[in-house]
Design a protein around this motif. Structure first.
Motif, PDB file in Angstrom:
ATOM      1  N   ALA A  39       0.573  -1.286   0.013  1.00 47.53           N
ATOM      2  CA  ALA A  39      -0.320  -0.087  -0.407  1.00 47.53           C
ATOM      3  C   ALA A  39       0.946   1.456   0.221  1.00 47.53           C
ATOM      4  CB  ALA A  39      -0.735   0.299   1.035  1.00 47.53           C
ATOM      5  N   MET A  41       0.913   3.735   1.789  1.00 48.64           N
ATOM      6  CA  MET A  41       1.398   4.594   3.250  1.00 48.64           C
ATOM      7  C   MET A  41       2.223   3.407   3.921  1.00 48.64           C
ATOM      8  SD  MET A  41       0.158   2.401   6.161  1.00 48.64           S
ATOM      9  CE  MET A  41      -0.257   3.268   7.068  1.00 48.64           C
ATOM     10  N   ARG A  71       0.586  -7.359  -4.348  1.00 46.98           N
ATOM     11  CA  ARG A  71      -0.183  -8.334  -3.047  1.00 46.98           C
ATOM     12  C   ARG A  71      -0.741  -9.446  -3.985  1.00 46.98           C
ATOM     13  NH1 ARG A  71      -5.484  -3.904  -0.851  1.00 46.98           N
ATOM     14  NH2 ARG A  71      -3.692  -2.476  -0.070  1.00 46.98           N
ATOM     15  N   MET A  89      -0.236   2.469  -7.107  1.00 48.01           N
ATOM     16  CA  MET A  89      -1.481   3.020  -5.919  1.00 48.01           C
ATOM     17  C   MET A  89      -1.519   4.347  -5.687  1.00 48.01           C
ATOM     18  SD  MET A  89      -2.497   2.389  -2.464  1.00 48.01           S
ATOM     19  CE  MET A  89      -3.604   0.701  -2.562  1.00 48.01           C
ATOM     20  N   TRP A 158      -9.711  -0.031   8.597  1.00 47.81           N
ATOM     21  CA  TRP A 158      -8.050  -0.611   7.502  1.00 47.81           C
ATOM     22  C   TRP A 158      -7.213  -0.137   8.192  1.00 47.81           C
ATOM     23  CZ3 TRP A 158      -3.493  -0.192   6.219  1.00 47.81           C
ATOM     24  CH2 TRP A 158      -3.482  -0.152   4.770  1.00 47.81           C
ATOM     25  N   ASN A 187     -10.301   4.512  -1.391  1.00 46.34           N
ATOM     26  CA  ASN A 187     -10.725   4.447  -0.381  1.00 46.34           C
ATOM     27  C   ASN A 187      -9.805   5.310   0.499  1.00 46.34           C
ATOM     28  OD1 ASN A 187     -10.855   2.569   2.159  1.00 46.34           O
ATOM     29  ND2 ASN A 187      -9.418   1.853   1.648  1.00 46.34           N
ATOM     30  N   VAL A 189      -8.493   6.495   4.363  1.00 44.40           N
ATOM     31  CA  VAL A 189      -8.485   5.530   6.042  1.00 44.40           C
ATOM     32  C   VAL A 189      -8.066   7.720   6.806  1.00 44.40           C
ATOM     33  CG1 VAL A 189      -7.619   4.473   7.016  1.00 44.40           C
ATOM     34  CG2 VAL A 189      -7.441   3.952   5.079  1.00 44.40           C
ATOM     35  N   ASP A 218      -4.982   8.419   4.909  1.00 43.14           N
ATOM     36  CA  ASP A 218      -4.027   7.524   3.929  1.00 43.14           C
ATOM     37  C   ASP A 218      -5.435   7.150   2.895  1.00 43.14           C
ATOM     38  OD1 ASP A 218      -3.282   5.196   2.828  1.00 43.14           O
ATOM     39  OD2 ASP A 218      -3.616   4.550   4.831  1.00 43.14           O
ATOM     40  N   THR A 219      -4.345   7.906   1.586  1.00 42.77           N
ATOM     41  CA  THR A 219      -5.904   7.519   0.349  1.00 42.77           C
ATOM     42  C   THR A 219      -4.922   6.591  -0.109  1.00 42.77           C
ATOM     43  OG1 THR A 219      -5.525   9.183  -1.068  1.00 42.77           O
ATOM     44  CG2 THR A 219      -7.102  10.163   0.671  1.00 42.77           C
ATOM     45  N   GLY A 220      -6.410   5.302  -0.789  1.00 41.82           N
ATOM     46  CA  GLY A 220      -5.502   4.426  -1.791  1.00 41.82           C
ATOM     47  C   GLY A 220      -6.100   4.381  -2.801  1.00 41.82           C
TER      48      GLY A 220
HETATM   49  N1  SER Z   1      -4.482   1.938   3.174  1.00 43.99           N
HETATM   50  C1  SER Z   1      -5.305   2.279   2.714  1.00 43.99           C
HETATM   51  C2  SER Z   1      -5.081   1.073   1.574  1.00 43.99           C
HETATM   52  O1  SER Z   1      -4.836  -0.127   0.832  1.00 43.99           O
HETATM   53  C3  SER Z   1      -5.443   3.356   1.710  1.00 43.99           C
HETATM   54  O2  SER Z   1      -4.147   3.661   1.036  1.00 43.99           O
HETATM   55  O3  SER Z   1      -6.562   0.613   1.157  1.00 43.99           O
END
Ligand code: SER
Length: 555
Positions: A39, A41, A71, A89, A158, A187, A189, A218-220
């Motif tokens: 991710a 973050m 992943r 991401m 999350w 997403n 967070v 924290d956005t993804g």
């Molecule tokens: N950590 C969150 C995710 O992986 C947002 O970045 O979805």
């Protein structure tokens, strides 16, 4: 809008909102509790607990990235329209710089104005335990005119990644894809808590949440899914970060080769543990699904990312491919015949996950416990087998002793081929200068016999034969007639060295196209007999009744 444009628009957008753009981190994280960067973050984990250090490192609290991620949790879903093992991401992050309001307003503006997409629905956290219902997010969305706002449970809470870390409630943004279905695009967070344990422990109620001093954002946003939505494509494979792969097998190959290229480019090589094992699994899975050599696929991936990422697999993918293609067909046959997963792993290089996958396809059962037990023994052996090789204090594995060790195997095979097929080894000793072998034989060797053995060995050296190590069950090794030292005790799983036949040869002694030599042995050995030079017997003498000794050298 092509992929480069979407990526740079995102970064530009947040730069204009006062964010510093940070280059993507390596796929190999600094955090030893996570195998890969999963991710955006991840490289910023510590700033949520120590936000003041962001001022020093980024001259501010707000940053944005386009982060490469791996992943493998959903590897068996790869091949559908959205799941991938490698993805990018896009994310914006804040360590106390802003909170819910700005985060949601920025996201809304980027999606609806910058990209011109319509938001189909959003979610917010319904609250549980110490974490309250996220009414604030709900109200912000409503204020922006979003009509469909849904409360959700643990799916919209999350983190943490790894053993511990920041975590918190999220709000997700969904848009319609080309088929008219809702897909999660973004997403967001709100990292308000710190969790002392893993997500698993948190879900089991084994660890508590501690409120963080400042709230983090924290956005993804999954880049490939976003692209498919922006480009109005039915699958991520039809966007310009793929080549329009339609069939499931082609998609798996495209995804896995991409992931492998990125992983190798960040410094990992295929191996049997950790990151190297995951890489090996990805490549071998791609080999299984690809009828074509992987070279073209590698080139295609490089072309997609030209000018964005430097990709170089240093020949590793093809090396791994050629290793596995050699055993894949035989392994599949053995699988059909019911070979156990341990043999498939040690002899044919089938990662256990591949065997499990095959078993699922064929409706067969696999005894995982038995596999794990054998693996544990095998690992114990692998650690000791290397040390066990030069019995009697020859601890120095230098080039010369390794060459003499291989010559030692050839000598035994030569004696059996040219003097007496019943000759057995009784002892060995190798120094940097010479090898010494004691063996059971009822007579002093004639000069012609010595000459014939020498010629036989030198002939095999000239043929340039490969030496291969395999780990087998003791019973299997005995069944194929591997040479063992008389009187020696062997464990249940043994390391066996094969000197492979050359395709043109019909070797004496063992005949046909079978190996020249098969011996129980911890190694190490040279890779090819051509590395040995010229073999010469220096001395042949008696050591005891019925036991002879040869000293030989390589020049
Ligand atoms: N950590 C969150 C995710 O992986 C947002 O970045 O979805």
């Amino acid at each position: 809008m092509n992929s480069d444009e979407v990526r740079s628009r995102f970064l530009k957008f947040f730069q204009n909102k006062g964010h510093k753009i940070i280059p993507p981190a390596s796929l190999i994280p600094g955090d030893p509790t996570v195998l890969f960067t999963t991710a955006g973050m991840q490289q910023f984990k510590s700033y949520y607990t120590n936000p003041a250090s962001a001022d020093k490192d980024f001259s501010g609290r707000n940053i944005a990235t386009a982060q490469k991620c791996i992943r493998t949790g959903d590897i068996d879903k790869v091949g559908d329209t959205t799941h991938l093992t490698f993805f990018e991401m896009l994310g914006n992050f804040s360590f106390g710089g802003y909170g819910r309001k700005e985060a949601i307003i920025y996201a809304h503006e980027f999606i609806t104005k910058e990209l011109g997409l319509e938001i189909s629905h959003v979610t917010f956290y319904k609250g549980e335990g110490v974490v309250p219902r996220d009414e604030e997010s709900k109200d912000i969305w409503a204020g922006l005119g979003v009509g469909d706002i849904r409360a959700d449970g643990s799916d919209v809470f999350w983190g943490p990644t790894g053993d511990s870390g920041p975590c918190g409630p999220t709000t997700e943004i969904y848009c319609k894809n080309a088929e008219g279905q809702d897909v999660e695009i973004w997403n967001i967070v709100f990292n308000e808590y710190f969790c002392e344990g893993s997500r698993e422990k948190l879900d089991k109620g084994e660890v508590k949440l501690k409120k963080l001093e400042v709230m983090g954002v924290d956005t993804g946003m999954g880049f490939e899914r976003l692209l498919a939505t922006v480009q109005k494509k039915k699958s991520v494979y039809e966007t310009d970060v793929f080549n329009g792969e339609q069939i499931k097998e082609e998609r798996i190959v495209a995804d896995h080769i991409k992931a492998s290229l990125f992983i190798i480019s960040d410094g990992v090589a295929p191996s049997n543990t950790g990151r190297g094992y995951i890489l090996r699994r990805l490549i071998r899975r791609a080999v299984r699904f690809s009828k074509q050599p992987l070279t073209r696929q590698i080139e295609k991936v490089k072309k997609i990312y030209e000018g964005v990422y430097e990709l170089d697999d240093k020949g590793e993918i093809e090396k791994e491919e050629s290793k596995f293609r050699r055993t894949l067909k035989h392994g599949l046959k053995e699988f059909e015949k019911g070979a156990d997963p341990f043999t498939l792993f040690t002899t044919y290089g089938f990662p256990i996950e591949l065997t499990l996958e095959l078993a699922k396809e064929k409706g067969k059962k696999i005894d995982l416990e038995d596999f794990n037990r054998k693996m544990a023994e095998h690992q114990k052996l692998s650690k000791t087998s290397f040390a066990g090789m030069f019995k009697g204090g020859l601890a120095n594995h230098n080039e010369k002793t390794i060459q003499l060790h291989t010559a030692h195997h050839l000598l035994l095979a030569g004696l059996q081929a040219m003097v007496d097929k019943n000759i057995k080894q009784r002892g060995s000793n190798i120094t940097e200068e010479r090898l010494r072998m004691d063996f059971l034989c009822d007579h002093k060797l004639y000069d012609e016999e010595k000459k014939k053995v020498e010629d036989w060995v030198n002939d095999k050296i000239k043929m340039g034969l490969n030496i291969v190590r395999r780990e087998l069950l003791l019973a299997e090794a005995e069944k194929i007639g591997a040479e063992m030292e008389f009187g020696a005790k062997y464990p249940e799983i043994v390391s066996v060295y094969f000197i492979e036949p050359s395709p043109q040869s019909s070797p004496e002694g063992r005949g046909g196209n079978s190996p020249i030599s098969i011996e129980f042995c911890g190694g190490p050995h040279v890779k090819n007999t051509s590395e040995l030079g010229h073999f010469k017997i220096q001395k042949e003498e008696a050591v005891a009744q019925g036991i002879r000794r040869i000293k030989a050298i390589l020049i």
